[in-house]
Design a protein around this motif. Structure first.
Motif, mmCIF file in Angstrom:
data_model
loop_
_atom_site.group_PDB
_atom_site.id
_atom_site.type_symbol
_atom_site.label_atom_id
_atom_site.label_comp_id
_atom_site.label_asym_id
_atom_site.label_seq_id
_atom_site.Cartn_x
_atom_site.Cartn_y
_atom_site.Cartn_z
ATOM 1 N N GLY B 94 0.835 -1.195 0.000
ATOM 2 C CA GLY B 94 0.000 0.000 0.000
ATOM 3 C C GLY B 94 0.869 1.244 0.000
ATOM 4 O O GLY B 94 0.635 2.166 -0.745
ATOM 5 N N ALA B 99 -1.427 -1.312 -5.775
ATOM 6 C CA ALA B 99 -2.114 -2.341 -6.552
ATOM 7 C C ALA B 99 -3.196 -1.731 -7.422
ATOM 8 O O ALA B 99 -3.865 -0.783 -7.029
ATOM 9 C CB ALA B 99 -2.736 -3.367 -5.613
ATOM 10 N N PHE B 101 -6.427 -3.287 -9.635
ATOM 11 C CA PHE B 101 -7.144 -4.533 -9.893
ATOM 12 C C PHE B 101 -7.834 -4.490 -11.241
ATOM 13 O O PHE B 101 -7.951 -3.453 -11.876
ATOM 14 C CB PHE B 101 -8.186 -4.786 -8.801
ATOM 15 C CG PHE B 101 -7.605 -5.358 -7.538
ATOM 16 C CD1 PHE B 101 -6.250 -5.291 -7.278
ATOM 17 C CD2 PHE B 101 -8.420 -5.982 -6.614
ATOM 18 C CE1 PHE B 101 -5.713 -5.825 -6.123
ATOM 19 C CE2 PHE B 101 -7.907 -6.518 -5.453
ATOM 20 C CZ PHE B 101 -6.546 -6.436 -5.204
ATOM 21 N N ASP B 103 -11.148 -5.205 -12.210
ATOM 22 C CA ASP B 103 -12.474 -4.659 -12.470
ATOM 23 C C ASP B 103 -12.737 -3.408 -11.641
ATOM 24 O O ASP B 103 -12.974 -3.493 -10.448
ATOM 25 C CB ASP B 103 -13.527 -5.727 -12.153
ATOM 26 C CG ASP B 103 -14.905 -5.303 -12.645
ATOM 27 O OD1 ASP B 103 -15.035 -4.152 -13.094
ATOM 28 O OD2 ASP B 103 -15.824 -6.120 -12.570
ATOM 29 N N THR B 106 -15.804 -3.209 -9.267
ATOM 30 C CA THR B 106 -15.916 -3.869 -7.968
ATOM 31 C C THR B 106 -14.755 -3.557 -7.029
ATOM 32 O O THR B 106 -14.793 -3.953 -5.877
ATOM 33 C CB THR B 106 -15.991 -5.401 -8.130
ATOM 34 O OG1 THR B 106 -14.845 -5.831 -8.850
ATOM 35 C CG2 THR B 106 -17.229 -5.815 -8.867
ATOM 36 N N SER B 107 -13.719 -2.859 -7.502
ATOM 37 C CA SER B 107 -12.595 -2.686 -6.591
ATOM 38 C C SER B 107 -12.736 -1.460 -5.692
ATOM 39 O O SER B 107 -11.897 -1.231 -4.841
ATOM 40 C CB SER B 107 -11.251 -2.713 -7.315
ATOM 41 O OG SER B 107 -11.276 -1.991 -8.490
ATOM 42 N N LEU B 108 -13.790 -0.673 -5.885
ATOM 43 C CA LEU B 108 -14.032 0.421 -4.950
ATOM 44 C C LEU B 108 -15.236 0.079 -4.083
ATOM 45 O O LEU B 108 -16.218 -0.500 -4.553
ATOM 46 C CB LEU B 108 -14.287 1.722 -5.716
ATOM 47 C CG LEU B 108 -13.081 2.263 -6.481
ATOM 48 C CD1 LEU B 108 -13.485 3.447 -7.337
ATOM 49 C CD2 LEU B 108 -11.972 2.656 -5.540
ATOM 50 N N ASN B 109 -15.150 0.433 -2.810
ATOM 51 C CA ASN B 109 -16.232 0.157 -1.868
ATOM 52 C C ASN B 109 -17.431 1.053 -2.172
ATOM 53 O O ASN B 109 -17.298 2.276 -2.192
ATOM 54 C CB ASN B 109 -15.709 0.416 -0.450
ATOM 55 C CG ASN B 109 -16.606 -0.176 0.601
ATOM 56 O OD1 ASN B 109 -17.816 -0.159 0.479
ATOM 57 N ND2 ASN B 109 -15.999 -0.712 1.642
ATOM 58 N N GLN B 117 -11.847 6.922 0.279
ATOM 59 C CA GLN B 117 -11.047 5.768 -0.133
ATOM 60 C C GLN B 117 -9.647 6.159 -0.554
ATOM 61 O O GLN B 117 -8.706 5.387 -0.435
ATOM 62 C CB GLN B 117 -11.760 5.010 -1.262
ATOM 63 C CG GLN B 117 -13.154 4.623 -0.831
ATOM 64 C CD GLN B 117 -13.799 3.581 -1.713
ATOM 65 O OE1 GLN B 117 -13.170 2.625 -2.138
ATOM 66 N NE2 GLN B 117 -15.071 3.754 -1.989
ATOM 67 N N GLY B 121 -5.655 5.342 2.974
ATOM 68 C CA GLY B 121 -4.319 4.767 2.887
ATOM 69 C C GLY B 121 -3.265 5.755 3.349
ATOM 70 O O GLY B 121 -2.364 5.419 4.112
ATOM 71 N N VAL B 169 -8.862 4.271 -8.968
ATOM 72 C CA VAL B 169 -8.095 3.136 -8.446
ATOM 73 C C VAL B 169 -6.598 3.391 -8.622
ATOM 74 O O VAL B 169 -5.800 3.169 -7.707
ATOM 75 C CB VAL B 169 -8.516 1.819 -9.150
ATOM 76 C CG1 VAL B 169 -7.553 0.697 -8.803
ATOM 77 C CG2 VAL B 169 -9.928 1.442 -8.753
ATOM 78 N N THR B 172 -5.432 5.859 -6.139
ATOM 79 C CA THR B 172 -5.300 5.227 -4.825
ATOM 80 C C THR B 172 -4.002 4.439 -4.742
ATOM 81 O O THR B 172 -3.317 4.446 -3.719
ATOM 82 C CB THR B 172 -6.485 4.260 -4.584
ATOM 83 O OG1 THR B 172 -7.606 4.756 -5.258
ATOM 84 C CG2 THR B 172 -6.787 4.114 -3.135
ATOM 85 N N ALA B 173 -3.676 3.751 -5.838
ATOM 86 C CA ALA B 173 -2.440 2.964 -5.849
ATOM 87 C C ALA B 173 -1.221 3.872 -5.714
ATOM 88 O O ALA B 173 -0.229 3.519 -5.092
ATOM 89 C CB ALA B 173 -2.361 2.140 -7.135
#
Lengths: 321, 572
Positions: B94, B99, B101, B103, B106-109, B117, B121, B169, B172-173
């Motif tokens: 992290g 990372a 992903f 899809d 589906t990888s975000l809440n 989000q 981190g 995403v 975030t990575a």
């Protein structure tokens, strides 16, 4: 949001009208109200006077409209058995049932959610296995057996807790509460455990399976990949997603409990609405039954509406529409 | 980016095993070596089950429970991972490894905002104040090119498109400034135009920030587009590794050659795609049997029009609870017209949401059109359909894993429609037909006694095709039949479908978003955009001289092995 609410309200009104129609039909056509109200050996003239006085000679539709009007003003008729207004009868019994149900629900949630999470996170630990096994017994045992067992152990043998009634009540005007006296609180313990057991198992199993699902989802794997602290992932990110269906089930269960706490109330001689209802069925006290039907219908409609509104607060996906 | 800087990732002799229930162990990764330098994009390629994702999980400490690293070493930015604990002193997943992903849907809440989000981190790893974190989050969203970053901070994932979510995403990575990013199929779930943007973003980030990227993918076009080096894996082992150009143009290992050859080229149309194993005599005999049965029921010449769609429109929504008010209507398909001739394969291409699947579902009778007509074999299709019409129109779905009933043996699954349409006089004859069909699609006849879970994705799709052929259809609707499959399996299936078309004058409506696949398969192509057909032309005409702007755009963006390689060699 406002549109959603207004649509929901409109639906609620329609459902309530349908329930009112059923209650009315019951009121009007199940047995002859006049026959059950007059003393034995009354003359036909006496019966007719009563019939006119009750408005039963008018067209059915007019009667229905009158009935709805009366219900809206809080007049649910007079009990055949107690010769008291049904409304005040219901109101006098409502606190007992509501206090019991609230305690039972809080108990079920407070114990069920943590146990469910535990069973999902550590499926092989001793405590999860024990929980799974005991709750299975709990869910398969009928309520009256659990209740009687509890009475046998804690009231008869150990003599720790009272076996029936509500104990000393404190009068708060309209509401008589058992929360404010020691005997009242002690009396709550056994019936609320009995009532909570089934709900607790249900919530525990639901939380467990939802939590397992959520933990295998991509966004939780992604959270792990970002190295977020475990406790944070479980408590905040996963649990909130897992609790969504619990809201629905708890809502419906509260309705179920209020409406059908009958068995528990009978076992513990709890002076709640369930007891009122069972007595009314035996008599048969039609106005009480009809009022009960209306009340239960109202309860479920309200609970469903509250659950829907709660959902829009929890789930942002429902908010945009 | 000098060679003297320590590599961001240094894997030596890594071996990952999964103990199985029967006492054996499955070796998911067999002694592989992998080195990534700062700013380098290293592609890890292979078919499903090759162990490429396991490598990514191993270095992020995400291996699923029984799996463990047995031997070897992993070092991130010069710091070794402790193999017993899976942790590194001074390296935090992290913070130092980001990372991405597959899809983005589906990888975000779904319950938390983009800001929450993005920031969680940084709050956990960098010990910044919440004000600094927010400023940084805003910078990140700007860096990944998300439009209106200020507003997007407060958005929930469902308010963003797939491409926008993947940008979030990636942000975030990048949030904690990692030295290495593991991107597992980062563009597989995206449309071509979005894919091109995301790939460019990853390339730029590697160049500007000196981040090393481990790109796990099965798409050779993606590899050719952005990777510096490539490693090809098969059954957990490395079969070939080297610079992208070398490996893709002159592959040395036999497996690497077949894998690269199986990629359908977008530039030319091949009669058949090269696949390792060709049809056996059993298969050919079975096909002859299928052909005899079909020709008995078929009459008519190749120029007959089998399906004729006129001004088809499909709307969703439009019902309102309040009378007199019309709720908002979504027009999924707006006035689409086309014909399919006997023995022809008509392709339907377009990006997700363009309405191509709605067209297929409407023809199949799963959705009812709001206006327009569908003529099939000279009968007008309404909402209620004759049995004979339903028999002649069969469908193959995208996901072979959910298309078969898991509780039905394969024989029973294939025989069911044959019996239902009374094409066999008794159950025995239907089962015999089922066996022949299984052989015709290249599976052994005794496979029919098993359940669907015993088969791989490619085999399941063959079974689904056999089931669709059972009722001897005139038109087969294939909705993305190979997009869930590996390239070599895809090549086999495409060959199979072509063979079957030649068998019995079978017509096909072939839906795909993959232009290369469409070029290999179709006689004519309809390009769809926002519910309309923007161009309909013969395949060769469409690819060599596209008329509509949108077609040109799609062709330009489609990743192509040959084009990229020739461009690269030209620039050298």
């Amino acid at each position: 949001m406002i549109r959603l609410l207004s649509v929901r309200l409109l639906q609620a009104v329609l459902v309530m009208l349908a329930v009112a129609a059923i209650a009315f039909v019951m009121f009007r056509f199940v047995g002859d109200p006049v026959a059950s109200m007059v003393r034995e050996g009354a003359t036909q003239a006496e019966k007719d006077t009563l019939r006119v006085a009750l408005g039963l000679d008018r067209p059915v539709l007019v009667q229905f409209v009158n009935f709805v009007g009366q219900v809206l003003t809080g007049d649910l008729g007079t009990s055949f058995r107690y010769q008291q207004p049904v409304t005040s009868l219901l109101l006098s019994r409502l606190p007992a049932t509501l206090e019991l149900v609230v305690v039972a629900t809080v108990l079920a949630l407070a114990v069920g959610i943590p146990l469910g999470v535990l069973c999902a996170l550590k499926p092989n630990s001793f405590l999860s296995r024990l929980t799974q096994a005991t709750t299975l017994v709990g869910i398969s045992m009928p309520t009256f057996v659990t209740g009687l067992l509890l009475i046998l152990i804690f009231a008869v043998n150990l003599r720790w807790l009272p076996s029936s009634g509500r104990g000393d009540l404190v009068d708060l005007g309209l509401w008589q509460t058992g929360f404010l006296s020691l005997s009242g609180l002690k009396s709550l313990i056994l019936p609320s455990i009995t009532l909570a057991l089934f709900q607790l198992t249900l919530i525990m199993r639901l939380v467990r399976s939802e939590m397992i699902d959520v933990l295998s989802s991509d966004y939780i794997r992604f959270a792990f990949a970002r190295g977020l602290p475990r406790a944070y992932i479980y408590r905040r990110l996963a649990l909130r997603n897992a609790l969504m269906p619990v809201v629905t089930v708890t809502g419906l269960q509260i309705g179920q409990l209020i409406a059908f706490a009958i068995v528990t109330e009978t076992v513990f001689q709890w002076p709640g609405m369930g007891l009122l209802f069972t007595n009314a069925v035996g008599y048969p006290d039609v106005p009480v039954l009809a009022a009960y039907l209306l009340f239960v219908g109202f309860l479920f409609v309200m609970i469903n509406m509250i659950v829907d509104i709660l959902y829009t607060f929890i789930d942002p996906r429902l908010r945009t529409r | 980016m000098t060679d003297t800087a320590p590599p961001v990732l240094d894997i030596r002799n890594l071996r990952v095993e999964y103990p199985l229930a029967n006492g054996h162990t499955l070796t998911a990764v067999k002694n592989i070596d992998l080195v990534i330098r700062p700013g380098e994009i290293h592609a890890l390629v292979g078919e499903s089950g090759a162990g490429k994702t396991t490598v990514g999980n191993a270095l992020m400490g995400l291996l699923q429970a029984p799996g463990k690293i047995v031997s070897g070493s992993i070092a991130i930015a010069g710091k070794p991972i402790d193999l017993r604990t899976g942790r590194t002193e001074g390296i935090v997943p992290g913070r130092d490894v980001g990372a991405i992903f597959q899809d983005p849907m589906t990888s975000l809440n779904p319950l938390f905002t983009v800001e929450s989000q993005l920031c969680e981190g940084m709050l956990a790893h960098l010990k910044l104040s919440s004000k600094e974190t927010k400023a940084r989050a805003l910078d990140l969203l700007k860096a990944v090119g998300l439009p209106e970053p200020e507003r997007r901070l407060g958005s929930y994932p469902h308010q963003l498109s797939g491409g926008q979510r993947q940008r979030v995403v990636i942000a975030t990575a990048l949030a904690c400034g990692p030295k290495l990013i593991v991107a597992d199929e980062p563009t597989t779930a995206l449309d071509v135009s979005v894919q091109a943007q995301i790939l460019k973003l990853i390339r730029d980030l590697a160049d500007e920030r000196g981040v090393g990227v481990l790109l796990v993918t099965h798409n050779m076009g993606v590899v050719a587009e952005i990777a510096d080096r490539v490693t090809i894996m098969q059954n957990g082992a490395v079969v070939e590794s080297g610079s992208t150009r070398e490996v893709l143009t002159t592959p040395r290992a036999a497996y690497a050659r077949t894998l690269i050859a199986a990629v359908p080229p977008i530039e030319t149309r091949l009669e058949r795609l090269p696949v390792p194993s060709e049809e056996t005599q059993v298969t050919l005999d079975a096909r002859a049997a299928v052909r005899r049965k079909s020709t008995k029921s078929e009459t008519g010449s190749r120029d007959d029009i089998v399906l004729s769609v006129r001004d088809l429109a499909v709307e969703y929504g439009g019902h309102s609870l309040i009378p007199g008010r019309k709720a908002s209507v979504f027009k999924a398909v707006k006035g689409v017209s086309f014909d399919v001739r006997r023995g022809e394969i008509l392709g339907l291409v377009g990006e997700s949401g363009c309405g191509k699947t709605t067209v297929a579902n409407t023809i199949a009778g799963l959705v009812t059109q709001s206006s327009g007509t569908i003529d099939f074999l000279s009968t007008v299709l309404g909402a209620k359909r004759e049995k004979s019409v339903r028999k002649s129109l069969q469908m193959v779905f995208q996901d072979p894993y959910s298309a078969l009933n898991p509780r039905l043996r394969i024989n029973a699954a294939i025989a069911e429609p044959i019996l239902f349409y009374k094409l066999a006089s008794n159950a025995d004859e239907a089962r015999q037909d089922a066996r022949t069909l299984l052989e015709a699609v290249g599976l052994p006849a005794d496979a029919g006694a098993r359940f669907s879970h015993a088969f791989s994705g490619g085999q399941r799709q063959r079974i689904a095709i056999a089931r669709a052929l059972g009722p001897r259809p005139s038109l087969l609707i294939c909705d993305e039949p190979t997009s869930a499959l590996d390239v070599s399996v895809q090549a086999q299936l495409l060959n199979l479908l072509k063979d079957l078309r030649d068998l019995a004058g079978l017509s096909m409506l072939f839906i795909s978003h993959d232009l290369a696949v469409i070029r290999q398969m179709c006689d004519r192509i309809a390009v769809m955009k926002a519910g309309e057909i923007v161009e309909l032309a013969d395949t060769e005409a469409l690819f060599t001289a596209p008329k509509h702007e949108y077609t040109k755009e799609l062709l330009r963006l489609a990743p192509s092995l040959d084009r990229i390689l020739s461009r690269q060699s030209a620039s050298e």
